[in-house]
Enzyme design. Structure first.
Site, mmCIF file in Angstrom:
data_model
loop_
_atom_site.group_PDB
_atom_site.id
_atom_site.type_symbol
_atom_site.label_atom_id
_atom_site.label_comp_id
_atom_site.label_asym_id
_atom_site.label_seq_id
_atom_site.Cartn_x
_atom_site.Cartn_y
_atom_site.Cartn_z
ATOM 1 N N CYS A 101 0.816 -1.206 0.000
ATOM 2 C CA CYS A 101 0.000 0.000 0.000
ATOM 3 C C CYS A 101 0.857 1.268 0.000
ATOM 4 C CB CYS A 101 -0.950 0.100 1.181
ATOM 5 S SG CYS A 101 -2.037 -1.307 1.339
ATOM 6 N N ARG A 141 4.027 -0.162 -4.682
ATOM 7 C CA ARG A 141 3.762 -0.685 -3.340
ATOM 8 C C ARG A 141 2.480 -1.512 -3.278
ATOM 9 N NH1 ARG A 141 6.843 1.865 0.516
ATOM 10 N NH2 ARG A 141 5.410 1.187 2.120
ATOM 11 N N TRP A 182 -2.555 -2.874 -1.688
ATOM 12 C CA TRP A 182 -2.196 -4.285 -1.839
ATOM 13 C C TRP A 182 -3.013 -4.993 -0.758
ATOM 14 C CZ3 TRP A 182 -0.081 -8.332 0.977
ATOM 15 C CH2 TRP A 182 0.401 -9.412 0.235
ATOM 16 N N ASN A 209 -1.615 2.126 5.728
ATOM 17 C CA ASN A 209 -0.715 1.079 5.241
ATOM 18 C C ASN A 209 -0.272 0.289 6.468
ATOM 19 O OD1 ASN A 209 1.360 -0.413 4.031
ATOM 20 N ND2 ASN A 209 2.839 1.238 4.304
ATOM 21 N N GLY A 210 -0.534 -1.019 6.468
ATOM 22 C CA GLY A 210 -0.169 -1.828 7.632
ATOM 23 C C GLY A 210 -1.326 -2.744 7.999
ATOM 24 N N GLU A 220 18.538 -16.160 -7.880
ATOM 25 C CA GLU A 220 18.050 -14.809 -8.162
ATOM 26 C C GLU A 220 17.540 -14.706 -9.609
ATOM 27 O OE1 GLU A 220 16.959 -12.381 -6.790
ATOM 28 O OE2 GLU A 220 17.059 -10.775 -8.265
ATOM 29 N N GLU A 255 8.892 -14.115 -11.009
ATOM 30 C CA GLU A 255 8.140 -12.909 -10.638
ATOM 31 C C GLU A 255 7.507 -12.222 -11.838
ATOM 32 O OE1 GLU A 255 9.991 -10.384 -7.081
ATOM 33 O OE2 GLU A 255 11.421 -10.754 -8.679
ATOM 34 N N HIS A 283 19.195 -35.333 -6.983
ATOM 35 C CA HIS A 283 18.515 -36.018 -5.878
ATOM 36 C C HIS A 283 17.016 -35.747 -5.897
ATOM 37 C CE1 HIS A 283 22.388 -37.156 -4.123
ATOM 38 N NE2 HIS A 283 22.784 -35.966 -4.558
ATOM 39 N N LYS A 314 6.276 -4.205 -3.775
ATOM 40 C CA LYS A 314 7.728 -4.068 -3.639
ATOM 41 C C LYS A 314 8.176 -4.133 -2.182
ATOM 42 C CE LYS A 314 11.671 -1.706 -5.522
ATOM 43 N NZ LYS A 314 12.159 -2.906 -6.227
HETATM 44 O O1 M6R Z 1 13.087 -4.413 0.477
HETATM 45 P P1 M6R Z 1 13.687 -5.769 0.654
HETATM 46 O O2 M6R Z 1 14.969 -5.928 -0.074
HETATM 47 O O3 M6R Z 1 13.813 -6.182 2.079
HETATM 48 O O4 M6R Z 1 12.649 -6.746 -0.021
HETATM 49 C C1 M6R Z 1 12.827 -8.125 0.053
HETATM 50 C C2 M6R Z 1 11.942 -8.851 -0.931
HETATM 51 O O5 M6R Z 1 10.608 -8.595 -0.672
HETATM 52 C C3 M6R Z 1 12.252 -8.432 -2.369
HETATM 53 O O6 M6R Z 1 13.595 -8.643 -2.684
HETATM 54 C C4 M6R Z 1 11.373 -9.220 -3.347
HETATM 55 O O7 M6R Z 1 11.774 -10.565 -3.373
HETATM 56 C C5 M6R Z 1 11.423 -8.570 -4.716
HETATM 57 N N1 M6R Z 1 10.156 -8.690 -5.330
HETATM 58 C C6 M6R Z 1 12.457 -9.151 -5.582
HETATM 59 O O8 M6R Z 1 12.425 -8.788 -6.906
#
Ligand code: M6R
Length: 615
Positions: A2, A29, A76, A102-103, A484, A491, A507, A610
């Site tokens: 949010c 967000r 969100w 937000n929260g 990654e 994603e 395995h 995010k």
């Molecule tokens: O703000 P942060 O780096 O703590 O966020 C961690 C994850 O939420 C963030 O890296 C998430 O996996 C992203 N969507 C990656 O692209």
């Protein structure tokens, strides 16, 4: 999770356009529904829609609305589906109080029941809606607007960043924070802004106040007064922070998407991050050298950056670093957190709820734990709860999928690793200089790669389009890159991937391989290379379609591969150690074009936000 934006101005202005622009800058967000409340002449007008922010303009022509106060929200969903009626702002029974949040208010069920028994009518399934009703209740009992907000917040458990306005106090907006960020910008004597994150207020001011936990601010046009929620009587004096980012940093600047722009900004992010103050890097290195135990914790992409950094640091430090995902940190270490430990916490936003919870829990254990934080955001919660912090210099990242911030995190950890090597003097001065020289070359390698290979990567993706499942396999330090790279494809392109150790894949996962199953091998020529050749053969023998990411001079794995992506870097140990930095842009680009191939918006992946400020 949010985004909140608010503005209060001395004069009437085209507030609709500004509010819309404000939440658009926070769209990363959350983007499942949105809403705006305007105040004009003591009357509140609320407009809400489900779906993307553009829907609100299309439906209500928001840009044409004028007024002197607005609060806006992009959501969100946590409690209640992303419908119009669950969108913020939420109001009380009279419609005179409007609030964005937000929260999560954890005790909302008890409070809602209590309010319903008093006759309050609720319109949504959200936790948030109890807030305006509680404020209404306190106002009815004679509290001032400020007192009513404070009393309300004191009754709530959980996390909040809120902005609230009251029709009977048209010259005032109240904002408050507990564990969910709020920044405030002031155009002196004219306008005051609040937002969940800096990019939303960057077009208006670079000097911003960062609200701390349990703080509340009263915003009036061109001024802000700060108070502590526990002791709302005394004003607190706060100093603003100067933000170095420019407005352009947070714009697409001709790129079709932020994700592509941010991949192309990686060389700049590296060059800037290489200029982090030497004393900060040295301080981190000294703490790690003297620590009895070391942990590294983070979430998502930051966790994979931590895995790469852990390899780099261990290489020179000669001590084991335990990496634990932040959400499982406490579960893993319950009763086992060692005295005199150092915890490295990595987070782009510095607001990830689980990362913050992990370090707060460790700090509260009273075991002389030191927290070293790496984050991209000045004034974020992580900087407040850590003993020392380093701010990476990636600049604002708007694409939901982390790209340049991952690189900046790994660069920071590489700097710490090399500083340890320097202090320990176990690596010859010549070799140390070779490592530093390789590190300084990483931006050029990435530039050359992007220049020569962007069209090629796009072409590969077109041919892979039909596949739904992928393996990303590697050994050693490149497992971080595999995980990654795989996360990116998952994603933004909604493919199912498994990022795994190439050795361990025998395995179990190998049972999925059939003719044409795509497997991406990350294969720098390091000490794991010869064994990785064997793994490539095992998967090829079962019909796997082999895509390998290799250095330009590579031969063996290239011969075994159906497709290769070639990174222009020398095949030496100095560059191999840094391959998590130089190899990842290839996989980010691949994911970007795969998203386009599937008609997906790479900047706004489905169901993601995010910054994850809920547990
Ligand atoms: O703000 P942060 O780096 O703590 O966020 C961690 C994850 O939420 C963030 O890296 C998430 O996996 C992203 N969507 C990656 O692209």
């Amino acid at each position: 999770m949010c985004g909140i934006f608010g503005l209060i101005s001395k004069e009437n202005l085209e507030i609709g356009e500004i509010a819309l622009e404000g939440i658009k800058r926070l769209e990363y967000r959350g983007y499942d529904s949105c809403g705006i409340c305007f105040q004009n002449g003591g009357k509140l007008t609320i407009r809400k829609v489900s779906g993307k922010i553009n829907n609100i303009q299309e439906k209500f022509n928001i840009k044409s609305l004028s007024g002197h106060l607005a609060i806006a929200h992009t959501r969100w969903a946590t409690h209640g589906a992303p419908t119009e009626y669950n969108s913020h702002p939420h109001t009380d029974c009279t419609g005179e109080i409007a609030l964005v949040h937000n929260g999560i208010i954890e005790n909302f069920m008890e409070l809602k029941k209590e309010l319903q028994e008093k006759g309050h009518q609720f319109q949504s399934e959200t936790d948030t809606e109890i807030l305006p009703h509680l404020i209404e209740d306190f106002l009815k009992n004679g509290a001032s607007f400020k007192e009513a907000v404070i009393k309300t917040l004191k009754r709530c458990t959980g996390a909040y960043g809120i902005a609230v306005c009251y029709a009977k106090k048209p010259d005032m907006m109240i904002v408050a924070r507990k564990e969910s960020p709020i920044v405030i910008g002031i155009e002196e004597g004219k306008k005051s802004y609040c937002a969940s994150d800096i990019p939303a207020i960057l077009p208006y001011t670079r000097s911003c106040y960062i609200l701390e936990d349990d703080e509340l601010a009263i915003l009036q046009p061109g001024e802000a007064k700060f108070y502590n929620i526990e002791n709302g009587m005394n004003e607190i004096l706060k100093e603003p922070e100067y933000i170095k980012w420019s407005v352009d940093d947070a714009q697409k600047n001709g790129y079709e998407h932020f994700m592509l722009k941010e991949i192309f900004e990686e060389p700049r992010a590296i060059r800037n991050t290489l200029n982090i103050k030497k004393e900060d890097i040295e301080l981190f290195a000294q703490h790690l050298l003297s620590a009895d135990h070391i942990y590294i914790t983070a979430a998502g992409t930051s966790y994979y950056a931590s895995l790469a950094g852990k390899y780099m640091i261990t290489n020179f430090l000669g001590k084991y670093i335990q990496s634990i995902e932040c959400s499982e940190f406490q579960n893993n270490l319950q009763g086992a957190l060692e005295e005199n430990s150092v915890i490295i916490a990595v987070s782009q936003s510095g607001e990830t709820a689980d990362t913050i919870e992990a370090i707060r829990w460790a700090k509260n254990a009273q075991k002389n734990i030191k927290i070293l934080a790496i984050t991209n955001i000045v004034g974020s919660s992580l900087t407040r709860y850590s003993d020392h912090f380093i701010i990476t210099r990636a600049g604002p990242e708007i694409g939901v999928a982390s790209t340049k911030t991952y690189i900046a995190q790994v660069i920071t950890l590489a700097l710490v690793a090399l500083e340890i090597a320097k202090i320990k003097q176990e690596v010859s001065p010549e070799d140390l200089e070779n490592y530093y020289s390789a590190l300084r070359s990483t931006p050029t390698i990435i530039e050359q790669f992007l220049e020569k290979n962007t069209a090629y990567v796009k072409h590969i993706v077109t041919n892979l389009e039909k596949n739904i499942n992928y393996f990303f396999l590697a050994r050693g330090i490149s497992i971080a890159t595999a995980k990654e790279g795989g996360l990116k494809l998952k994603e933004v392109a909604c493919r199912f991937i498994e990022g795994y150790s190439a050795a361990h894949a025998k395995h179990g996962p190998i049972s999925l391989v059939r003719e044409g199953f795509p497997i991406i091998f990350i294969a720098p020529p390091d000490e794991t290379y010869e064994r990785l050749v064997g793994n490539v053969m095992e998967f090829k023998a079962r019909g796997g379609f082999i895509i390998s990411v290799v250095v330009e001079s590579d031969k063996k794995i290239t011969e075994l591969s159906d497709v290769t992506i070639r990174i222009p870097q020398p095949p030496t140990q100095f560059y191999n150690l840094l391959s998590p930095i130089t190899f990842i842009p290839a996989l980010q680009l691949l994911s970007y074009y795969a998203a386009l191939e599937h008609d997906l918006d790479p900047d706004k992946p489905l169901n993601l936000a995010k910054t994850v400020t809920v547990h």
